[in-house]
Design a protein around this motif. Sequence first.
Motif, PDB file in Angstrom:
ATOM      1  N   HIS A  77      -0.828 110.209  19.280  1.00  0.00           N
ATOM      2  CA  HIS A  77      -1.260 111.389  20.025  1.00  0.00           C
ATOM      3  C   HIS A  77      -0.229 111.761  21.113  1.00  0.00           C
ATOM      4  O   HIS A  77       0.059 112.947  21.315  1.00  0.00           O
ATOM      5  CB  HIS A  77      -2.637 111.155  20.644  1.00  0.00           C
ATOM      6  CG  HIS A  77      -3.141 112.323  21.427  1.00  0.00           C
ATOM      7  ND1 HIS A  77      -3.606 113.477  20.824  1.00  0.00           N
ATOM      8  CD2 HIS A  77      -3.229 112.539  22.761  1.00  0.00           C
ATOM      9  CE1 HIS A  77      -3.959 114.334  21.745  1.00  0.00           C
ATOM     10  NE2 HIS A  77      -3.739 113.801  22.933  1.00  0.00           N
ATOM     11  N   MET A  78       0.322 110.756  21.789  1.00  0.00           N
ATOM     12  CA  MET A  78       1.313 111.014  22.838  1.00  0.00           C
ATOM     13  C   MET A  78       2.536 111.734  22.289  1.00  0.00           C
ATOM     14  O   MET A  78       3.146 112.555  22.967  1.00  0.00           O
ATOM     15  CB  MET A  78       1.756 109.709  23.506  1.00  0.00           C
ATOM     16  CG  MET A  78       0.719 109.092  24.399  1.00  0.00           C
ATOM     17  SD  MET A  78       1.295 107.524  25.069  1.00  0.00           S
ATOM     18  CE  MET A  78       2.312 108.135  26.412  1.00  0.00           C
ATOM     19  N   PHE A  79       2.901 111.416  21.057  1.00  0.00           N
ATOM     20  CA  PHE A  79       4.113 111.971  20.472  1.00  0.00           C
ATOM     21  C   PHE A  79       3.875 113.246  19.663  1.00  0.00           C
ATOM     22  O   PHE A  79       4.818 113.840  19.164  1.00  0.00           O
ATOM     23  CB  PHE A  79       4.791 110.927  19.570  1.00  0.00           C
ATOM     24  CG  PHE A  79       5.645 109.944  20.307  1.00  0.00           C
ATOM     25  CD1 PHE A  79       6.949 110.249  20.646  1.00  0.00           C
ATOM     26  CD2 PHE A  79       5.144 108.704  20.675  1.00  0.00           C
ATOM     27  CE1 PHE A  79       7.751 109.348  21.326  1.00  0.00           C
ATOM     28  CE2 PHE A  79       5.929 107.791  21.360  1.00  0.00           C
ATOM     29  CZ  PHE A  79       7.240 108.115  21.691  1.00  0.00           C
ATOM     30  N   LYS A  80       2.628 113.703  19.546  1.00  0.00           N
ATOM     31  CA  LYS A  80       2.338 114.805  18.615  1.00  0.00           C
ATOM     32  C   LYS A  80       3.066 116.104  18.942  1.00  0.00           C
ATOM     33  O   LYS A  80       3.389 116.866  18.039  1.00  0.00           O
ATOM     34  CB  LYS A  80       0.838 115.019  18.474  1.00  0.00           C
ATOM     35  CG  LYS A  80       0.201 115.798  19.578  1.00  0.00           C
ATOM     36  CD  LYS A  80      -1.259 116.057  19.290  1.00  0.00           C
ATOM     37  CE  LYS A  80      -1.803 116.865  20.452  1.00  0.00           C
ATOM     38  NZ  LYS A  80      -3.146 117.223  20.319  1.00  0.00           N
ATOM     39  N   ASN A  81       3.339 116.377  20.198  1.00  0.00           N
ATOM     40  CA  ASN A  81       4.018 117.626  20.565  1.00  0.00           C
ATOM     41  C   ASN A  81       5.446 117.404  21.052  1.00  0.00           C
ATOM     42  O   ASN A  81       6.031 118.287  21.675  1.00  0.00           O
ATOM     43  CB  ASN A  81       3.212 118.365  21.638  1.00  0.00           C
ATOM     44  CG  ASN A  81       1.888 118.849  21.101  1.00  0.00           C
ATOM     45  OD1 ASN A  81       1.812 119.344  19.988  1.00  0.00           O
ATOM     46  ND2 ASN A  81       0.835 118.680  21.877  1.00  0.00           N
ATOM     47  N   ILE A  82       5.999 116.239  20.749  1.00  0.00           N
ATOM     48  CA  ILE A  82       7.373 115.916  21.154  1.00  0.00           C
ATOM     49  C   ILE A  82       8.324 116.303  20.022  1.00  0.00           C
ATOM     50  O   ILE A  82       8.161 115.868  18.886  1.00  0.00           O
ATOM     51  CB  ILE A  82       7.521 114.401  21.466  1.00  0.00           C
ATOM     52  CG1 ILE A  82       6.532 113.949  22.528  1.00  0.00           C
ATOM     53  CG2 ILE A  82       8.963 114.055  21.825  1.00  0.00           C
ATOM     54  CD1 ILE A  82       6.772 114.499  23.900  1.00  0.00           C
ATOM     55  N   SER A  83       9.313 117.108  20.339  1.00  0.00           N
ATOM     56  CA  SER A  83      10.305 117.499  19.337  1.00  0.00           C
ATOM     57  C   SER A  83      11.275 116.350  19.083  1.00  0.00           C
ATOM     58  O   SER A  83      11.395 115.421  19.891  1.00  0.00           O
ATOM     59  CB  SER A  83      11.078 118.728  19.818  1.00  0.00           C
ATOM     60  OG  SER A  83      11.915 118.371  20.908  1.00  0.00           O
ATOM     61  N   GLU A  84      11.991 116.464  17.977  1.00  0.00           N
ATOM     62  CA  GLU A  84      13.023 115.468  17.651  1.00  0.00           C
ATOM     63  C   GLU A  84      14.053 115.399  18.775  1.00  0.00           C
ATOM     64  O   GLU A  84      14.446 114.312  19.200  1.00  0.00           O
ATOM     65  CB  GLU A  84      13.720 115.812  16.333  1.00  0.00           C
ATOM     66  CG  GLU A  84      12.869 115.651  15.103  1.00  0.00           C
ATOM     67  CD  GLU A  84      12.509 114.213  14.780  1.00  0.00           C
ATOM     68  OE1 GLU A  84      13.332 113.299  14.996  1.00  0.00           O
ATOM     69  OE2 GLU A  84      11.377 114.008  14.309  1.00  0.00           O
ATOM     70  N   GLU A  85      14.471 116.555  19.264  1.00  0.00           N
ATOM     71  CA  GLU A  85      15.490 116.607  20.315  1.00  0.00           C
ATOM     72  C   GLU A  85      14.988 115.939  21.592  1.00  0.00           C
ATOM     73  O   GLU A  85      15.704 115.160  22.224  1.00  0.00           O
ATOM     74  CB  GLU A  85      15.903 118.055  20.604  1.00  0.00           C
ATOM     75  CG  GLU A  85      16.574 118.767  19.448  1.00  0.00           C
ATOM     76  CD  GLU A  85      15.610 119.214  18.340  1.00  0.00           C
ATOM     77  OE1 GLU A  85      14.404 119.424  18.625  1.00  0.00           O
ATOM     78  OE2 GLU A  85      16.059 119.307  17.187  1.00  0.00           O
ATOM     79  N   ARG A  86      13.767 116.258  21.963  1.00  0.00           N
ATOM     80  CA  ARG A  86      13.184 115.679  23.182  1.00  0.00           C
ATOM     81  C   ARG A  86      13.037 114.163  23.033  1.00  0.00           C
ATOM     82  O   ARG A  86      13.268 113.424  23.982  1.00  0.00           O
ATOM     83  CB  ARG A  86      11.812 116.339  23.448  1.00  0.00           C
ATOM     84  CG  ARG A  86      11.071 115.795  24.639  1.00  0.00           C
ATOM     85  CD  ARG A  86      11.648 116.353  25.947  1.00  0.00           C
ATOM     86  NE  ARG A  86      10.791 115.993  27.056  1.00  0.00           N
ATOM     87  CZ  ARG A  86      10.943 114.889  27.785  1.00  0.00           C
ATOM     88  NH1 ARG A  86      11.928 114.063  27.528  1.00  0.00           N
ATOM     89  NH2 ARG A  86      10.137 114.630  28.780  1.00  0.00           N
ATOM     90  N   ALA A  87      12.677 113.703  21.840  1.00  0.00           N
ATOM     91  CA  ALA A  87      12.489 112.269  21.601  1.00  0.00           C
ATOM     92  C   ALA A  87      13.808 111.501  21.653  1.00  0.00           C
ATOM     93  O   ALA A  87      13.807 110.272  21.768  1.00  0.00           O
ATOM     94  CB  ALA A  87      11.803 112.046  20.258  1.00  0.00           C
ATOM     95  N   GLU A  88      14.925 112.220  21.601  1.00  0.00           N
ATOM     96  CA  GLU A  88      16.241 111.594  21.664  1.00  0.00           C
ATOM     97  C   GLU A  88      16.841 111.640  23.063  1.00  0.00           C
ATOM     98  O   GLU A  88      17.999 111.275  23.260  1.00  0.00           O
ATOM     99  CB  GLU A  88      17.174 112.249  20.646  1.00  0.00           C
ATOM    100  CG  GLU A  88      16.750 111.972  19.216  1.00  0.00           C
ATOM    101  CD  GLU A  88      17.430 112.843  18.190  1.00  0.00           C
ATOM    102  OE1 GLU A  88      18.432 113.515  18.510  1.00  0.00           O
ATOM    103  OE2 GLU A  88      16.935 112.859  17.038  1.00  0.00           O
ATOM    104  N   GLU A  89      16.045 112.048  24.041  1.00  0.00           N
ATOM    105  CA  GLU A  89      16.499 112.087  25.431  1.00  0.00           C
ATOM    106  C   GLU A  89      16.033 110.842  26.167  1.00  0.00           C
ATOM    107  O   GLU A  89      14.950 110.339  25.921  1.00  0.00           O
ATOM    108  CB  GLU A  89      15.911 113.315  26.143  1.00  0.00           C
ATOM    109  CG  GLU A  89      16.390 114.629  25.610  1.00  0.00           C
ATOM    110  CD  GLU A  89      15.684 115.814  26.259  1.00  0.00           C
ATOM    111  OE1 GLU A  89      14.883 115.607  27.204  1.00  0.00           O
ATOM    112  OE2 GLU A  89      15.926 116.946  25.813  1.00  0.00           O
ATOM    113  N   ALA A  90      16.856 110.394  27.096  1.00  0.00           N
ATOM    114  CA  ALA A  90      16.488 109.294  27.982  1.00  0.00           C
ATOM    115  C   ALA A  90      16.168 109.888  29.348  1.00  0.00           C
ATOM    116  O   ALA A  90      16.665 110.964  29.692  1.00  0.00           O
ATOM    117  CB  ALA A  90      17.641 108.303  28.105  1.00  0.00           C
TER     118      ALA A  90
END
Length: 176
Positions: free
Chosen positions: A42-55
């Motif tokens: 659920h936490m990741f459901k609206n996270i884009s690929e690009e955003r998920a690759e950010e620190a």
Amino acid sequence: MPTTINRPGAEEYPSTYQGYLDYLPEGEVLYLLEKQSADLRHMFKNISEERAEEAYAVGKWTMKELLQHLIDAERIFGYRALCFSRAEQADLPGWDENRYVYNSLANIRPLVQLLDEYELARRSNLAMFRSFTAEMLSSYGVANGNSMTVRGLIHVLAAHELHHIKILEERYLKRK
């Protein structure tokens, strides 16, 4: 087989994990482990690929790398629980989580693939944990020079994930 896994005594896990165990709410750890799987997706459901690759800062893991770390921890803690429950006498090795994350290449994998892998690893461990007898849950083993019970290990697994979920919420998801 026990339907609940009681909270471990302080002698059942290394004191270095106490900070993690302080995160644990009262209640059944197997329920918490199941809930964590749904909550993480659920936490990741609206996270884009690009955003998920950010620190959140230079030198910190990306969200994909954090998720890969949870997958690695799931597998390693599951293996340790299996070994301890089967009365393994060998001292199991530790692991360098930063090296594991670096060599995982998590950032080139699709986020959905990482989430599916995490869920499968968690479901597999839950099935194994439910198969343990009270005697198995009380079995001690040694990993990375530290002695702990299977019960302690299962609780540390849940607490470790709570620690990282808190970091995910506070340092990644609150950023715009």
